[in-house]
Design an enzyme around this catalytic site. Sequence first.
Site, PDB file in Angstrom:
ATOM      1  N   SER A 106       0.828  -1.199   0.000  1.00 13.64           N
ATOM      2  CA  SER A 106       0.000   0.000   0.000  1.00 13.64           C
ATOM      3  C   SER A 106       0.871   1.261   0.000  1.00 13.64           C
ATOM      4  O   SER A 106       1.704   1.436  -0.870  1.00 13.64           O
ATOM      5  CB  SER A 106      -0.973  -0.045   1.190  1.00 13.64           C
ATOM      6  N   ASP A 123      -5.638  -3.493  -2.618  1.00 13.74           N
ATOM      7  CA  ASP A 123      -4.642  -3.183  -1.589  1.00 13.74           C
ATOM      8  C   ASP A 123      -4.069  -4.442  -0.939  1.00 13.74           C
ATOM      9  O   ASP A 123      -4.803  -5.304  -0.464  1.00 13.74           O
ATOM     10  CB  ASP A 123      -5.303  -2.304  -0.528  1.00 13.74           C
TER      11      ASP A 123
END
Length: 331
Positions: free
Chosen positions: A24, A139
């Site tokens: 991320s 993510d």
Amino acid sequence: MAHIGVIQRLGELGIKPDIIAGTSIGSVIAACYLTDHLEDFAEWIQSLSSAQVFHYMSISLTATGGVAHATRLIEHFMAEYGNPNIEDLDMPFAAVATDLIRGREVWLQRGSLWEAVRASMAIPGILTPVAYNESWLVDGGLVNPVPVSVCRALGADIIIGVDLNSDLVGRKKVDRDAKAPNSTEADNMPEEDLVEEEESEEETSPAENDEESQLAAAFSRFASSVKEAAANWRSTPSVKKPEPPGTVGVMMSAINIMQDRITRSRLAGEPADIMLWPRLGHIGLLDFGDAAEAIAEGRDAVDRMLPAIRHAFDAEGDLRIAAPAPEGDED
């Protein structure tokens, strides 16, 4: 921003990584470092207003699987920092993403650097998923928030992990006066920056206009929820009466809780040699005015664990870490 402080302080101690893995926002900072633009990024991100951040998120009604596609942000990175292939970098790198269909983690180690980063940072429901091998990536924090296992697999001997989630869960987040875009900023933003819709030369009927008005009103409420979540996430506890969280606020809090629990579980099974826990619970998601404080906290997180860092390097016979200054030597 705390990741930046960590990298800066480790560099001052003589520690430069041989392998990097990021999930991320960790993949974003890693890519900036790998393209030798970490300081440029730090300066740029601190200069942005909240309205400009929303501009770079590229919010769109036509987006599928999220409310934004971050096209402007990725294009900025490519234009300013270059877009090398991962396999051509000076050191091994992996960006961690989640296969939305198969539910497994994916290590992106080839191809465009920024396309891999874009997949790794696709927060579910916020940023649109990225197509990949007949599947969709989101993510990486859903499966491996602190990718110790990736570094181990790539051959790392000493692993320093950075957990940004440890100080978030359990904090009250109710204040609305954090630095999300206020109504004046939103009113002054170009309309196309808030909602990107294809213009049609054909005239629309009253019924179509009414439908568009309802859609616009619904999106406006959702955008307000986004800004409310940004204002409340990691904000300072308040004595005011708590207000019900918005849609995005609930979603982000749920993701925070999930990532915190997954991090604890994975680190219990495969711990890093040194773990750093920056204390960031008091800094909001869009509090860019506090970026300098976040960077400083990253540096402090390194200093708090400095004895453990020295011990780990000494145990491996690695002499790259700078020796401590003699006691009483002010220089």
